[in-house]
Design a protein around this motif. Structure first.
Motif, PDB file in Angstrom:
ATOM      1  N   ARG A   1      -1.595   5.443   4.388  1.00 15.07           N
ATOM      2  CA  ARG A   1      -0.479   6.345   4.720  1.00 15.07           C
ATOM      3  C   ARG A   1      -0.784   7.754   4.221  1.00 15.07           C
ATOM      4  N   ASP A   2      -1.336   7.846   3.016  1.00 19.85           N
ATOM      5  CA  ASP A   2      -1.694   9.156   2.462  1.00 19.85           C
ATOM      6  C   ASP A   2      -2.760   9.835   3.315  1.00 19.85           C
TER       7      ASP A   2
ATOM      8  N   THR B   1       7.135   8.903   5.953  1.00 24.04           N
ATOM      9  CA  THR B   1       7.924   8.483   4.783  1.00 24.04           C
ATOM     10  C   THR B   1       8.599   7.129   4.996  1.00 24.04           C
TER      11      THR B   1
ATOM     12  N   ASP C   1       4.084   2.456   1.040  1.00 21.98           N
ATOM     13  CA  ASP C   1       3.217   3.265   0.171  1.00 21.98           C
ATOM     14  C   ASP C   1       1.817   2.643   0.197  1.00 21.98           C
ATOM     15  N   HIS C   2       0.840   3.415   0.656  1.00 17.84           N
ATOM     16  CA  HIS C   2      -0.505   2.854   0.882  1.00 17.84           C
ATOM     17  C   HIS C   2      -1.495   4.011   0.967  1.00 17.84           C
TER      18      HIS C   2
END
Length: 332
Positions: free
Chosen positions: A317-318, A309, A313-314
């Motif tokens: 990352r997911d 976290t 945001d990418h």
């Protein structure tokens, strides 16, 4: 890029990072060459080209790309991570007297122990050359520490594996050495080389550490309740090899005097007989240690996802979050 919805997270990572992984593989082939000792590329190629997910170098590449890195030092670092991993595998197979890895005969079986140890040493040396080429003392510090931690973990495992005094804290220390240290270093150096903030670098370390621990705990649990076709291991191999892993450590901690005598005979003294594996499994079920071990693995996977976290945001990352879920999905 369109990614298949049915592919596994590490396969999706491989697809996204395909161009960079090809550069890593080219560099590996170049650096494992030896003008004077042809056995070095022979032995190294046998292991490097045997397959495997190349998860550790992909973690380095993913961490660097996550922060928009535009240079090429992450290629060197990914190759470094793979060389360290391969060197430890060569040494491990000698120590464990293994005959098979990834479905193929081990290098020490095809050649000899001396070749495996010395080629492993060569790969460690090559890895340090690659680290130095990045010009980052921070990176050198991280990977040198990881190499020392790996060796320390292997020595600790050798002394703790058949000692019933081994508790969960010692087990965790072994796991951090033999598995998690290289996962956390792989992600950490990717962030460092890309100029991530201190908070983000710490988050990458925490992610790799927790991912590696979840991975190893899941692996140890699958030894007792996995599908041998899927795992490539027979159920109970760790018991037969007298390895104290988490499900057994938890059972020993709650054992009655008679049960402890059973563990002393089978694990400490190695005097095993027909029916002992079934009895060991019954004791683990009696105390619920297989389910407790599963809960621990899931908790470490959740900890890995929480660490993410702090990162940008990418899609990568997911995918790293999906990877944490995947390493424990085998337990469902």
């Amino acid at each position: 890029m369109t990614i298949s919805t049915i592919s596994k997270p590490h396969e999706q990572l491989a697809e996204i990072l395909a161009g960079e992984m090809e550069a890593v593989n080219t560099l590996i082939r170049t650096r494992m060459a030896s003008e004077h000792a042809p056995r070095i590329p022979e032995v190294t190629a046998h292991l490097v080209e045997a397959g495997g997910k190349r998860l550790r170098p992909m973690l380095t590449l993913a961490a660097a790309r996550l922060f928009g890195y535009g240079g090429n030092h992450h290629i060197r670092l990914a190759a470094t991570v793979e060389f360290i991993h391969t060197a430890t595998l060569l040494h491990d197979d000698v120590v464990d007297e293994s005959a098979q890895r990834r479905g193929r005969p081990t290098a020490n079986l095809l050649w000899d122990n001396k070749s495996s140890v010395l080629v492993g040493d060569y790969l460690f040396s090559r890895s340090f050359q690659l680290m130095v080429e990045t010009g980052s003392l921070r990176v050198l510090d991280i990977l040198a520490n990881a190499s020392a931690t790996i060796a320390e973990g292997e020595v600790l495992q050798m002394t703790a594996a058949t000692d019933l005094r081994t508790d969960e804290a010692v087990y965790l220390q072994v796991v951090r050495g033999k598995t998690a240290a290289l996962f956390s270093a792989a992600t950490e150096v990717g962030g460092v080389i890309a100029g991530a903030s201190e908070e983000q670098v710490r988050a990458l370390f925490s992610y790799g550490d927790a991912l590696g621990i979840a991975f190893q705990i899941a692996d140890d649990l699958l030894d007792y309740q996995g599908d041998s076709k899927a795992t490539g291991k027979n159920v109970g191999d760790d018991f037969r090899e007298r390895k104290l892993t988490l499900p057994v450590i938890k059972a020993v901690a709650q054992a009655t005097p008679d049960e402890r005598a059973f563990w002393e005979r089978t694990v400490e003294k190695g005097r095993q007989q027909d029916g002992d594996l079934d009895l060991a499994l019954n004791l683990m079920r009696k105390y619920g240690t297989l389910e407790e071990t599963r809960t621990d693995a899931l908790a470490w996977a959740a900890k890995a996802k929480t660490a993410l976290t702090a990162l940008p945001d990418h899609e990568l990352r997911d995918l790293l979050g999906d990877l944490a879920d995947y390493v424990v999905s085998r337990l469902n």
